[in-house]
Design an enzyme around this catalytic site. Structure first.
Site, PDB file in Angstrom:
ATOM      1  N   ARG A 102       0.874  -1.181   0.000  1.00 51.00           N
ATOM      2  CA  ARG A 102       0.000   0.000   0.000  1.00 51.00           C
ATOM      3  C   ARG A 102       0.904   1.223   0.000  1.00 51.00           C
ATOM      4  O   ARG A 102       1.698   1.417   0.927  1.00 51.00           O
ATOM      5  CB  ARG A 102      -0.912   0.010   1.233  1.00 51.00           C
ATOM      6  CG  ARG A 102      -1.615   1.341   1.457  1.00 51.00           C
ATOM      7  CD  ARG A 102      -2.726   1.284   2.473  1.00 51.00           C
ATOM      8  NE  ARG A 102      -3.866   0.567   1.954  1.00 51.00           N
ATOM      9  CZ  ARG A 102      -5.110   0.657   2.453  1.00 51.00           C
ATOM     10  NH1 ARG A 102      -5.364   1.449   3.483  1.00 51.00           N
ATOM     11  NH2 ARG A 102      -6.091  -0.027   1.915  1.00 51.00           N
ATOM     12  N   HIS A 129      -7.492   0.807  -6.353  1.00 50.48           N
ATOM     13  CA  HIS A 129      -7.658  -0.066  -5.168  1.00 50.48           C
ATOM     14  C   HIS A 129      -8.260  -1.391  -5.668  1.00 50.48           C
ATOM     15  O   HIS A 129      -9.386  -1.759  -5.339  1.00 50.48           O
ATOM     16  CB  HIS A 129      -8.576   0.617  -4.163  1.00 50.48           C
ATOM     17  CG  HIS A 129      -8.501   0.059  -2.770  1.00 50.48           C
ATOM     18  ND1 HIS A 129      -7.694  -1.018  -2.425  1.00 50.48           N
ATOM     19  CD2 HIS A 129      -9.131   0.433  -1.621  1.00 50.48           C
ATOM     20  CE1 HIS A 129      -7.837  -1.273  -1.139  1.00 50.48           C
ATOM     21  NE2 HIS A 129      -8.705  -0.414  -0.630  1.00 50.48           N
ATOM     22  N   GLN A 132      -9.846  -4.143  -3.372  1.00 50.86           N
ATOM     23  CA  GLN A 132     -11.161  -3.768  -2.849  1.00 50.86           C
ATOM     24  C   GLN A 132     -12.251  -4.083  -3.863  1.00 50.86           C
ATOM     25  O   GLN A 132     -13.332  -4.579  -3.513  1.00 50.86           O
ATOM     26  CB  GLN A 132     -11.172  -2.275  -2.504  1.00 50.86           C
ATOM     27  CG  GLN A 132     -12.502  -1.790  -1.939  1.00 50.86           C
ATOM     28  CD  GLN A 132     -12.796  -2.369  -0.572  1.00 50.86           C
ATOM     29  OE1 GLN A 132     -12.007  -2.207   0.340  1.00 50.86           O
ATOM     30  NE2 GLN A 132     -13.925  -3.043  -0.421  1.00 50.86           N
ATOM     31  N   ASP A 228     -17.826   6.328  -1.277  1.00 53.27           N
ATOM     32  CA  ASP A 228     -16.547   6.294  -0.563  1.00 53.27           C
ATOM     33  C   ASP A 228     -16.332   7.671   0.059  1.00 53.27           C
ATOM     34  O   ASP A 228     -17.045   8.633  -0.289  1.00 53.27           O
ATOM     35  CB  ASP A 228     -15.417   5.948  -1.557  1.00 53.27           C
ATOM     36  CG  ASP A 228     -14.070   5.748  -0.877  1.00 53.27           C
ATOM     37  OD1 ASP A 228     -14.042   5.465   0.336  1.00 53.27           O
ATOM     38  OD2 ASP A 228     -13.035   5.872  -1.567  1.00 53.27           O
ATOM     39  N   CYS A 268     -16.475   0.900   1.001  1.00 52.71           N
ATOM     40  CA  CYS A 268     -15.265   0.120   1.304  1.00 52.71           C
ATOM     41  C   CYS A 268     -14.794   0.295   2.742  1.00 52.71           C
ATOM     42  O   CYS A 268     -13.999  -0.503   3.228  1.00 52.71           O
ATOM     43  CB  CYS A 268     -14.156   0.464   0.313  1.00 52.71           C
ATOM     44  SG  CYS A 268     -13.538   2.146   0.452  1.00 52.71           S
ATOM     45  N   ARG A 296     -12.908  -9.028   1.665  1.00 56.65           N
ATOM     46  CA  ARG A 296     -11.497  -8.724   1.389  1.00 56.65           C
ATOM     47  C   ARG A 296     -10.647  -9.981   1.617  1.00 56.65           C
ATOM     48  O   ARG A 296      -9.748 -10.281   0.843  1.00 56.65           O
ATOM     49  CB  ARG A 296     -10.994  -7.588   2.303  1.00 56.65           C
ATOM     50  CG  ARG A 296     -11.634  -6.232   2.079  1.00 56.65           C
ATOM     51  CD  ARG A 296     -11.278  -5.647   0.734  1.00 56.65           C
ATOM     52  NE  ARG A 296      -9.856  -5.491   0.549  1.00 56.65           N
ATOM     53  CZ  ARG A 296      -9.139  -4.445   0.982  1.00 56.65           C
ATOM     54  NH1 ARG A 296      -9.737  -3.458   1.603  1.00 56.65           N
ATOM     55  NH2 ARG A 296      -7.840  -4.363   0.746  1.00 56.65           N
TER      56      ARG A 296
HETATM   57  N1   CP Z   1     -11.156  -0.380   2.604  1.00 54.82           N
HETATM   58  C1   CP Z   1      -9.875  -0.350   3.019  1.00 54.82           C
HETATM   59  O1   CP Z   1      -8.930  -0.403   2.223  1.00 54.82           O
HETATM   60  O2   CP Z   1      -9.751  -0.296   4.366  1.00 54.82           O
HETATM   61  P1   CP Z   1      -8.394   0.074   5.140  1.00 54.82           P
HETATM   62  O3   CP Z   1      -7.976   1.449   4.644  1.00 54.82           O
HETATM   63  O4   CP Z   1      -8.783   0.077   6.600  1.00 54.82           O
HETATM   64  O5   CP Z   1      -7.367  -0.950   4.821  1.00 54.82           O
END
Ligand code: CP
Length: 311
Positions: A102, A129, A132, A228, A268, A296
């Protein structure tokens, strides 16, 4: 055998995405179905940004696949600052079987993938992403009768059309044959290059792409409504200026009423109740956001299994 990375949603063909989602459905039924990391072999999860779901789901998933989750704090590793991306990657690949990262710019993970001899997976970048969206597609499949029911579903995303979730809905949704609609303020619309790529994919899968600045029109008749945060990671300095243009795009009961009566609601997470979504909607009967969060785990286990088995 081929080294496969998953940096953006269109790194999987429609057939490959179906295969991964089918495996994810099987992992939903049997969490210990396959153990491609048995040994245990280590997989590194590196994060340069805050996370809850992504770290926990990858760590749990790697363990359930028989492996060892090597969690690397990006603030300590300082990839690209303390050590080059290339050197970091060479060190990691001598010890781990997959790298999940990430980070910020997509150029960073692209550089890692160019050097890496093991699969590199995007756990969220500024641009995309994709893990997701695999979980979101799995959630739609879970609530709509399976992976074969995905093509033709109408998914409307309301909110920041310029963020990573919108880009991934466009590419991943089009790959699955969805009719993807993005409703966003005129100043926060998706990148035209991504819209055109999604439209080209949709032309091969029977899906379609629509970008609008009218949320009610975009939500009309939708099977799935998603939103989101209005302030993605990295946009915090613009939080105040972002609020006003997004208010008409808040997912509340009035907006949701334009969708099909049995439409499901995705977010998400983390969610900001009273901002992009109201409490009655996210906590209401149409919301499946906690199935989405759990998915996930299953989707990423399927993806890791798939990329590891391509080698
Ligand atoms: N949806 C998501 O990626 O959650 P986090 O940022 O908590 O990993």
């Amino acid at each position: 055998m081929t080294l496969r990375h998953f940096l953006r949603d269109d790194d999987l063909t429609p057939a490959e995405q179906r295969e991964v989602l089918g495996l994810a459905m099987a992992f939903r039924e049997d969490r210990h179905l396959r153990q491609p990391l048995s040994g245990p072999r280590a997989a590194a999860f590196i994060t340069d940004k805050p996370t809850l779901r992504t770290q926990v789901s990858f760590a749990t998933g790697i363990a359930e696949l028989g492996g060892f989750p090597m969690i690397v704090d990006g603030n300590l590793a300082q990839i690209g600052k303390r050590e080059s991306i290339a050197d970091t990657t060479r060190v990691l690949t001598s010890m781990v079987s997959a790298i999940i990262w990430r980070t910020f710019g997509d150029d960073r993970i692209e550089e890692m993938a160019r050097v890496s001899t093991v699969p590199v997976v995007n756990a969220l970048t500024d641009g995309f992403h994709p893990c997701q969206i695999l979980a979101d597609l799995l959630t739609i499949a879970q609530h709509r009768g399976g992976v074969n029911a995905l093509p033709g579903q109408v998914l409307t995303y309301v909110g920041d059309g310029a963020n990573n979730m919108a880009a991934s809905y466009l590419l991943g949704g089009a790959t699955a044959g969805l009719h993807v609609r993005i409703a966003a303020p005129s100043t926060y619309q998706p990148d035209l290059v991504i819209v055109e790529k999604a439209a080209a994919i949709a032309a091969t899968t029977g899906g379609s792409v629509l970008v609008s600045d009218n949320p009610a029109v975009a939500v009309a008749g939708a099977d799935v409504v998603a939103t989101d945060t209005w302030v993605s990671m990295g946009d915090e300095a613009q939080a105040a200026e972002r609020e006003k243009p997004f208010i008409p795009f808040r997912l509340d009961a009035d907006l949701l009423a334009h969708a099909k009566p049995d439409a499901i609601v995705l977010h998400c997470l983390p969610a900001y109740r009273g901002k992009e979504i109201t409490a009655d909607v996210i906590d209401g009967p149409q919301s499946v956001v906690f199935d989405e969060a759990e998915n996930r785990l299953h989707a990423q286990k399927a993806l890791l299994t798939w990329v590891l088995e391509q080698r």
